[in-house]
Design an enzyme around this catalytic site. Structure first.
Site: not given
Ligand code: FAD
Ligand code: DHB
Length: 389
Positions: A72, A200, A292, A296, A384
Site C-alpha cells: 500500500h 480511516y 489501534p 502501531k 504511519y
Molecule cells: P501477544 O500477541 O499478546 O502475545 C502474547 C502471548 O503470550 C499470547 O500468545 C499469550 O497467550 C501468551 N501468554 C500470556 N500470558 C502468558 C503466560 N503467563 N505464560 C505463557 N504465555 C503467556 N494491533 C494493530 O496494529 N492493529 C490491530 O488491528 C490490532 N488489533 C488488536 C485487537 C486485539 C483484541 C488486541 C488484544 C490487540 C490488537 N492489536 C492490534 C495489537 C497487536 O495485535 C499486538 O500489539 C501484538 O499482538 C503484540 O504481540 P505480542 O507478541 O507482544 O503480544
Molecule cells: C487494521 C487495524 C488497524 O488498527 C489499523 O490501523 C489498520 C488496519 C486491520 O486490522 O486491518
C-alpha cells in the site's frame, strides 16, 4: 532443562525473537499459555511497517509474505463526504504492506517447527525467578508436572495480561495509562474490500475503518460504546452503521456479506517503564499498548524485538553488554513516539462523549490541515510507515 533465553509468550514478539536468535545460533525455549490453534485464531493487526518486513526477511520467514502481501503506497482519510489520500510513496518514498498478524504468526510457527526449536504449549503458573541475579530460572506447570528451566536471560513477550511485567517490583516499575471511553467493533467478511487502500473515517456517528486482508477478505471496524456486546450487533446492524460513517460513494459500492469473525476491543494507551529488570526484558504488549488507530501495536512490538535481538547477539557473540544495558532506554524512546502518533490519530478521528462544539471545530480544523497541508501529511506518512529503528 537449560537454555540460553527463555521466551515467555508464543505471540508474534516471542516467535520473531526466537527465530532471529536461532539464526545466530542462540538457543531459546518458548513457553505459551494457550494452544497453537488458539493463538492462530486471534484476528488482530493487518498492516506491517518496512522494519517488521525486513526482520521477517532476516529471520528467513518472508517467502509467503513476500508472495501474498499487498503493498500500500498510501491511505485514505474521510470526513463526512470528503475523502483524501495520503500518498506515502509520493511524500516520502515509502510504503506499508497488508499481511495479517495471523498469517505472520503461522509462518513463524512453521519456521520454528522446521528448525526443531522447542515450544511448550498450555503451560500454567509461569514464574520468573532470580531475574535480578546472575542465574535466573523459570518454573511452570506442564501437563500437571512442575518444571524448571535455567537460563541466561528471560524475554517477557507475554502480552498485556502476562506475568513478566508484574515480576518487576512495584518499587522499580512505573505504569502510565490512558483508557479511552469507547471500543472498536471489528468484523471479518469474505467480501472484496470496498477500496484499494484503507479508509480511516471520521463521522458524526463516530469512527470507522475499512481494511482488508486479501482480494476476497475484508476487515471493517466501527467505534462502539464500551458497554456494547458482540451479541448486540447483528451483521445487518454493523453494515448499516458502517455505511452511515463513510462517504456516500464508498457506502454505495460496499459489498456486504456474513461476518466470519466479530469482536470488540477496548482502546487503551499504556506504557510500563523500565523495560528491563536485571536479566528480564519486556517486549511488545507486555510493556506497552496503543489504541489501534494507526496500526502501531504489532509494529511497535517488532521494534522492541529488533533492539533486544541486537543486544542479545552482542552479548552472546562479543560478550558486550552495551546493548542490553541500553535496551530499555532505546526501546522506550521509540515506543513513546508510537504512543503519541496512536493517541493523536485516535483523538483526530473519534467522537468522544464529552466533546464540546469547540472541540469538534478543533478536530475538523486539524483534519483539514492534514487534507491540505503537505507538511502535516509528511508527518503523518513518516509515522504511519514507521519511524526508523
Ligand atoms: P501477544 O500477541 O499478546 O502475545 C502474547 C502471548 O503470550 C499470547 O500468545 C499469550 O497467550 C501468551 N501468554 C500470556 N500470558 C502468558 C503466560 N503467563 N505464560 C505463557 N504465555 C503467556 N494491533 C494493530 O496494529 N492493529 C490491530 O488491528 C490490532 N488489533 C488488536 C485487537 C486485539 C483484541 C488486541 C488484544 C490487540 C490488537 N492489536 C492490534 C495489537 C497487536 O495485535 C499486538 O500489539 C501484538 O499482538 C503484540 O504481540 P505480542 O507478541 O507482544 O503480544
Ligand atoms: C487494521 C487495524 C488497524 O488498527 C489499523 O490501523 C489498520 C488496519 C486491520 O486490522 O486491518
Amino acid at each position: 532443562m537449560r537454555t540460553q533465553v527463555v521466551i515467555i509468550g508464543g505471540g508474534p514478539s516471542g516467535l520473531l525473537l526466537g527465530q532471529l536468535l536461532h539464526r545466530k545460533g542462540i538457543e531459546t525455549v518458548i513457553l505459551e499459555r494457550k494452544t497453537r490453534d488458539y493463538v492462530l485464531a486471534r484476528i488482530r493487526a493487518g498492516i506491517l511497517e518496512t522494519g517488521l518486513v525486513n526482520m521477517m526477511r532476516e529471520a528467513g520467514v518472508s517467502e509467503r509474505m513476500d508472495r501474498e502481501c499487498f503493498v500500500h503506497h498510501g491511505t485514505c482519510i474521510s470526513y463526512e463526504n470528503e475523502m483524501f489520500d495520503i500518498d506515502f510513496h509520493k511524500l516520502i518514498g515509502q510504503n506499508v504492506i497488508v499481511y495479517g498478524q495471523t498469517e505472520l504468526t503461522h509462518d513463524l510457527y512453521d519456521a520454528r517447527d522446521a528448525v526443531g526449536a522447542r515450544t511448550i504449549f498450555e503451560v500454567e503458573d509461569v514464574q520468573i525467578c532470580d531475574a535480578d541475579r546472575d542465574a535466573p530460572y523459570v518454573t511452570f506447570n506442564s501437563g500437571g508436572v512442575e518444571q524448571r528451566i535455567d537460563c541466561d536471560f528471560v524475554a517477557g513477550c507475554d502480552g498485556f495480561h502476562g506475568v513478566s511485567r508484574t515480576t518487576i517490583p512495584d518499587t522499580v516499575r512505573k505504569d502510565y495509562e490512558k483508557v479511552f471511553p469507547f471500543g472498536w467493533l471489528g468484523i471479518l467478511s469474505e467480501t472484496p474490500p470496498v477500496h484499494d487502500e484503507l479508509i480511516y473515517a471520521n463521522s458524526d456517528r463516530g469512527f470507522a475503518l475499512c481494511s482488508m486482508r486479501n482480494e476476497n477478505l475484508s476487515r471493517y471496524y466501527v467505534q462502539c460504546a464500551l458497554t456494547d456486546k458482540v451479541e448486540d450487533w447483528s451483521d445487518e446492524d454493523f453494515w448499516d452503521e458502517l455505511k452511515r460513517r463513510v462517504p456516500e460513494a464508498i457506502a454505495d459500492k460496499l459489498v456486504t456479506g456474513p461476518s466470519i469473525e466479530k469482536s470488540i476491543a477496548p482502546l487503551r494507551s499504556f506504557v510500563s517503564e523500565p523495560m528491563r529488570w536485571g536479566r528480564l526484558f519486556l517486549c511488545g504488549d507486555a510493556a506497552h499498548i496503543v489504541p489501534p488507530t494507526g496500526a502501531k501495536g504489532l509494529n511497535t512490538a517488532a521494534s522492541d524485538v529488533h533492539y533486544l535481538y541486537e543486544a542479545l547477539v552482542q552479548y552472546f557473540q562479543d560478550n558486550e553488554t552495551h546493548g542490553i544495558d541500553h535496551y530499555s532506554q532505546k526501546a522506550l524512546a521509540r515506543v513513546w513516539k508510537a504512543e503519541r502518533f496512536s493517541w493523536a490519530t485516535t483523538n483526530l478521528l473519534h467522537r468522544f462523549p464529552d466533546q464540546s462544539e469547540f472541540d469538534l471545530k478543533m478536530q475538523r480544523a486539524e483534519i483539514e490541515s492534514l487534507h491540505y497541508n503537505e507538511v502535516a501529511q509528511k508527518w503523518f506518512a513518516q509515522n504511519y510507515v514507521g519511524l526508523p529503528y
